[in-house]
Scaffold this motif. Sequence first.
Motif, PDB file in Angstrom:
ATOM      1  N   VAL A   1      94.917  32.665   1.561  1.00 25.26           N
ATOM      2  CA  VAL A   1      96.266  32.212   1.892  1.00 25.26           C
ATOM      3  C   VAL A   1      97.238  33.359   1.600  1.00 25.26           C
ATOM      4  O   VAL A   1      97.263  33.875   0.480  1.00 25.26           O
ATOM      5  CB  VAL A   1      96.665  30.969   1.071  1.00 25.26           C
ATOM      6  CG1 VAL A   1      98.047  30.471   1.486  1.00 25.26           C
ATOM      7  CG2 VAL A   1      95.625  29.867   1.231  1.00 25.26           C
ATOM      8  N   PRO A   2      98.039  33.800   2.578  1.00 28.31           N
ATOM      9  CA  PRO A   2      98.986  34.900   2.357  1.00 28.31           C
ATOM     10  C   PRO A   2     100.197  34.454   1.546  1.00 28.31           C
ATOM     11  O   PRO A   2     101.296  34.278   2.068  1.00 28.31           O
ATOM     12  CB  PRO A   2      99.371  35.313   3.787  1.00 28.31           C
ATOM     13  CG  PRO A   2      99.223  34.053   4.572  1.00 28.31           C
ATOM     14  CD  PRO A   2      98.067  33.318   3.977  1.00 28.31           C
ATOM     15  N   ALA A   3      99.997  34.245   0.272  1.00 30.75           N
ATOM     16  CA  ALA A   3     101.063  33.864  -0.651  1.00 30.75           C
ATOM     17  C   ALA A   3     100.759  34.515  -1.986  1.00 30.75           C
ATOM     18  O   ALA A   3      99.603  34.826  -2.281  1.00 30.75           O
ATOM     19  CB  ALA A   3     101.148  32.345  -0.791  1.00 30.75           C
ATOM     20  N   GLY A   4     101.791  34.722  -2.799  1.00 30.74           N
ATOM     21  CA  GLY A   4     101.583  35.433  -4.050  1.00 30.74           C
ATOM     22  C   GLY A   4     101.597  36.934  -3.824  1.00 30.74           C
ATOM     23  O   GLY A   4     101.596  37.423  -2.697  1.00 30.74           O
ATOM     24  N   LYS A   5     101.576  37.682  -4.912  1.00 30.62           N
ATOM     25  CA  LYS A   5     101.700  39.135  -4.827  1.00 30.62           C
ATOM     26  C   LYS A   5     100.579  39.761  -4.009  1.00 30.62           C
ATOM     27  O   LYS A   5     100.816  40.620  -3.157  1.00 30.62           O
ATOM     28  CB  LYS A   5     101.714  39.734  -6.232  1.00 30.62           C
ATOM     29  CG  LYS A   5     101.900  41.246  -6.251  1.00 30.62           C
ATOM     30  CD  LYS A   5     101.936  41.784  -7.669  1.00 30.62           C
ATOM     31  CE  LYS A   5     102.088  43.303  -7.672  1.00 30.62           C
ATOM     32  NZ  LYS A   5     102.097  43.843  -9.050  1.00 30.62           N
TER      33      LYS A   5
ATOM     34  N   GLU B   1     102.875  26.988 -13.197  1.00 28.82           N
ATOM     35  CA  GLU B   1     102.631  28.421 -13.057  1.00 28.82           C
ATOM     36  C   GLU B   1     102.176  28.767 -11.640  1.00 28.82           C
ATOM     37  O   GLU B   1     102.451  29.853 -11.143  1.00 28.82           O
ATOM     38  CB  GLU B   1     101.577  28.877 -14.076  1.00 28.82           C
ATOM     39  CG  GLU B   1     102.054  28.781 -15.522  1.00 28.82           C
ATOM     40  CD  GLU B   1     103.299  29.620 -15.776  1.00 28.82           C
ATOM     41  OE1 GLU B   1     103.336  30.782 -15.327  1.00 28.82           O
ATOM     42  OE2 GLU B   1     104.235  29.112 -16.424  1.00 28.82           O
ATOM     43  N   LEU B   2     101.473  27.847 -10.986  1.00 25.57           N
ATOM     44  CA  LEU B   2     101.066  28.079  -9.601  1.00 25.57           C
ATOM     45  C   LEU B   2     102.291  28.137  -8.694  1.00 25.57           C
ATOM     46  O   LEU B   2     102.323  28.914  -7.733  1.00 25.57           O
ATOM     47  CB  LEU B   2     100.109  26.981  -9.140  1.00 25.57           C
ATOM     48  CG  LEU B   2      99.667  27.053  -7.669  1.00 25.57           C
ATOM     49  CD1 LEU B   2      98.980  28.371  -7.354  1.00 25.57           C
ATOM     50  CD2 LEU B   2      98.738  25.888  -7.332  1.00 25.57           C
ATOM     51  N   GLN B   3     103.290  27.342  -8.972  1.00 23.77           N
ATOM     52  CA  GLN B   3     104.524  27.384  -8.190  1.00 23.77           C
ATOM     53  C   GLN B   3     105.154  28.771  -8.254  1.00 23.77           C
ATOM     54  O   GLN B   3     105.608  29.315  -7.243  1.00 23.77           O
ATOM     55  CB  GLN B   3     105.506  26.339  -8.700  1.00 23.77           C
ATOM     56  CG  GLN B   3     106.845  26.343  -7.960  1.00 23.77           C
ATOM     57  CD  GLN B   3     107.833  25.330  -8.520  1.00 23.77           C
ATOM     58  OE1 GLN B   3     107.609  24.760  -9.593  1.00 23.77           O
ATOM     59  NE2 GLN B   3     108.905  25.095  -7.799  1.00 23.77           N
ATOM     60  N   LYS B   4     105.168  29.378  -9.446  1.00 26.29           N
ATOM     61  CA  LYS B   4     105.734  30.716  -9.594  1.00 26.29           C
ATOM     62  C   LYS B   4     104.941  31.733  -8.777  1.00 26.29           C
ATOM     63  O   LYS B   4     105.519  32.624  -8.149  1.00 26.29           O
ATOM     64  CB  LYS B   4     105.749  31.110 -11.074  1.00 26.29           C
ATOM     65  CG  LYS B   4     106.628  30.228 -11.955  1.00 26.29           C
ATOM     66  CD  LYS B   4     106.536  30.659 -13.406  1.00 26.29           C
ATOM     67  CE  LYS B   4     107.352  29.750 -14.312  1.00 26.29           C
ATOM     68  NZ  LYS B   4     107.218  30.143 -15.739  1.00 26.29           N
ATOM     69  N   VAL B   5     103.617  31.586  -8.779  1.00 25.05           N
ATOM     70  CA  VAL B   5     102.776  32.501  -8.010  1.00 25.05           C
ATOM     71  C   VAL B   5     103.045  32.351  -6.520  1.00 25.05           C
ATOM     72  O   VAL B   5     103.220  33.336  -5.796  1.00 25.05           O
ATOM     73  CB  VAL B   5     101.284  32.237  -8.313  1.00 25.05           C
ATOM     74  CG1 VAL B   5     100.387  32.999  -7.336  1.00 25.05           C
ATOM     75  CG2 VAL B   5     100.957  32.637  -9.740  1.00 25.05           C
ATOM     76  N   TYR B   6     103.111  31.112  -6.054  1.00 25.71           N
ATOM     77  CA  TYR B   6     103.234  30.848  -4.623  1.00 25.71           C
ATOM     78  C   TYR B   6     104.563  31.353  -4.068  1.00 25.71           C
ATOM     79  O   TYR B   6     104.637  31.747  -2.903  1.00 25.71           O
ATOM     80  CB  TYR B   6     103.089  29.349  -4.357  1.00 25.71           C
ATOM     81  CG  TYR B   6     103.056  29.014  -2.884  1.00 25.71           C
ATOM     82  CD1 TYR B   6     101.868  29.090  -2.169  1.00 25.71           C
ATOM     83  CD2 TYR B   6     104.208  28.662  -2.194  1.00 25.71           C
ATOM     84  CE1 TYR B   6     101.830  28.811  -0.816  1.00 25.71           C
ATOM     85  CE2 TYR B   6     104.177  28.388  -0.838  1.00 25.71           C
ATOM     86  CZ  TYR B   6     102.983  28.459  -0.159  1.00 25.71           C
ATOM     87  OH  TYR B   6     102.955  28.196   1.180  1.00 25.71           O
ATOM     88  N   GLN B   7     105.606  31.343  -4.867  1.00 26.40           N
ATOM     89  CA  GLN B   7     106.930  31.712  -4.366  1.00 26.40           C
ATOM     90  C   GLN B   7     107.124  33.214  -4.213  1.00 26.40           C
ATOM     91  O   GLN B   7     108.143  33.652  -3.689  1.00 26.40           O
ATOM     92  CB  GLN B   7     108.003  31.128  -5.288  1.00 26.40           C
ATOM     93  CG  GLN B   7     108.118  29.613  -5.188  1.00 26.40           C
ATOM     94  CD  GLN B   7     109.117  29.024  -6.157  1.00 26.40           C
ATOM     95  OE1 GLN B   7     109.504  29.668  -7.138  1.00 26.40           O
ATOM     96  NE2 GLN B   7     109.546  27.809  -5.905  1.00 26.40           N
ATOM     97  N   ILE B   8     106.169  34.021  -4.661  1.00 21.69           N
ATOM     98  CA  ILE B   8     106.249  35.470  -4.478  1.00 21.69           C
ATOM     99  C   ILE B   8     105.850  35.805  -3.040  1.00 21.69           C
ATOM    100  O   ILE B   8     104.835  35.331  -2.536  1.00 21.69           O
ATOM    101  CB  ILE B   8     105.325  36.204  -5.466  1.00 21.69           C
ATOM    102  CG1 ILE B   8     105.755  35.912  -6.906  1.00 21.69           C
ATOM    103  CG2 ILE B   8     105.348  37.713  -5.207  1.00 21.69           C
ATOM    104  CD1 ILE B   8     104.819  36.493  -7.943  1.00 21.69           C
ATOM    105  N   GLN B   9     106.647  36.605  -2.377  1.00 23.19           N
ATOM    106  CA  GLN B   9     106.368  36.992  -0.993  1.00 23.19           C
ATOM    107  C   GLN B   9     105.155  37.917  -0.932  1.00 23.19           C
ATOM    108  O   GLN B   9     105.110  38.943  -1.621  1.00 23.19           O
ATOM    109  CB  GLN B   9     107.581  37.695  -0.382  1.00 23.19           C
ATOM    110  CG  GLN B   9     107.379  38.163   1.055  1.00 23.19           C
ATOM    111  CD  GLN B   9     107.255  36.997   2.018  1.00 23.19           C
ATOM    112  OE1 GLN B   9     108.026  36.057   1.949  1.00 23.19           O
ATOM    113  NE2 GLN B   9     106.272  37.063   2.907  1.00 23.19           N
TER     114      GLN B   9
END
Length: 575
Positions: A250-254, A430-438
């Motif tokens: 999935v293209p999400a996170g750093k 914590e997963l929410q924080k990861v997912y919100q990174i472009q």
Amino acid sequence: MKGNMIRLAAVLMMAFEGHHLVAASELAERQAKTASSNLFSGQFCDYTSFQASVVGSRLLLFGGNLTVNKGANSKEKRELESGFQFFSILLNQTFSTTSNLNSFLKREPDPAAQKRIASMRDGGAYSYNGSIYFYGGEQLFNAADDNTIFKCTPTSENIVWDPVPVDGVSRAVTKGASVDVSTEDKGFYFGGQNIVPKGADSEQADKVLNNTFLNNLVVVGFSENKQTYTNITAPPSKATPLAQSNLLFVPAGKEGILLNLGGTDASGNGAWETLQIFDIATSTWFLQRTGGNLTSGRSQNPGVGTCSVLISSGSNHYVYVYGGSNRSAGQSQLAILTIPAFTWATVENDSFPSKVNAQCQLVGDRQMLIIGGSSSSGLNDCGNNSFVELLDLSSLEIVPNFPNPAPFVSPPSILGVNATTPIDGWTDPELQKVYQIQYQTVAQRKEGGGGTDKKAIIGGVVGGVAGVIIIGVIAIFFIMRSNRKKSARDVKEAVAEVKRNSAIAQPFLAQPSPGFPSPAFPSPGYPQQPYPPQTYPEQPAPEQYKDELFEAPPNQVPSELPPAEAPARPTELPG
């Protein structure tokens, strides 16, 4: 005389048209001869436990078990083809799945007769720099060493097979979930079951330890002339040991995240209601609950033997899961997961064939190839199971023609479209924080200077400027203390000098918007008084993800495959 003239004309034509034209002619002749002699004389029944990988514009299918119908009575004449299966489909041409398979499916040279080349079932296939690397799986006819895998390199003249040493992990694992992530120069293989290699006995296959279920994630890293293999053991509380699950990128996170779903564990359950998620950048596992409905008929979920693809549209991602052991004729064969809503929906369509253990590949801009598999209805219907089906991911219909040039549009009936958060909330904050990174590809991160944080740079500049101002104020204090007898005019001049210096640095600071002056730097005409709490508009959704599989330079691959005749193949497949 006539024969000599024909040969002379052929020589002249080769000189005029060049070597590549002759190579193409020889390839076409070889493939036609091979197809008519031993591949398409019967009808495909089942093709299972194989791997599929894309190199350039060519989809290659490797290994597995191929069953064909060589007689009128399919129940009596179903035969398992011996040897190593190796087929290709060109994706830079148009084709119709309703046409004869000869028109778009080609059999490639069979390496099974070579003593050190494995004939594989299951396992993972990863494409890098024009080659395909295989990891794991059962290896028939010749069980390889525990620390050896194989690499296939299609060249302009032949197809080269080489053993590749594995360091740090064991290749003796099968029935795991694999995903090829070319935008990160990596491949991943999760779970599966252990294998006991049987050494050099070419008449026996590897022995699978059926009671073992693994929760290891093997990371295969690629760089020029080098591969690395890393084993990351997942905590059982975050990633249940599974076999035959589906692993997606999935293209999400750093650096992207991996989504693991489906499969089975020792109790017969898979990851459906709660999914397993791995953040590549931090090597951290998370769990995420899902909503919606997966039930069809009497089955609560598709079961094992599913295949899946992921396609993105804006800030939404859609996982299409096809088939499965729990789905039979008359039940839903297609389930769709919408992300980040993390909501399931099933699609009822009587035209969808019941499939188990097929391979799914995203092709073009909006289509999914459903290749091989066997009937999950248990009817042994050799003549009613198409070898290749083509699903339109927008219309949700089985279509005959590839490609469709229209862009992908999310189906209007799917739940959770344009949602910004899971319908049932984030299971782990914590997963929410990861997912919100472009997400950015590894190439984009390198172009950006190794991922330097722009906010940190701006903060350093602002901090430095603020330090200059503070030092100036302190200097004024000491000037006033040591020179009390100086005139007020001198002090005012010193203060004015500090203001002038700070005014020069001020453009580097965040500037207040009109009507909202900064409390630290009051603007003329705005009285200094407390300000009411400010509200900010909701942040826009991340920019649309662009599939780097299409934008990155394609792996170099020859336009034609080798002209060599297929070597002799074993006549029997071991039981």
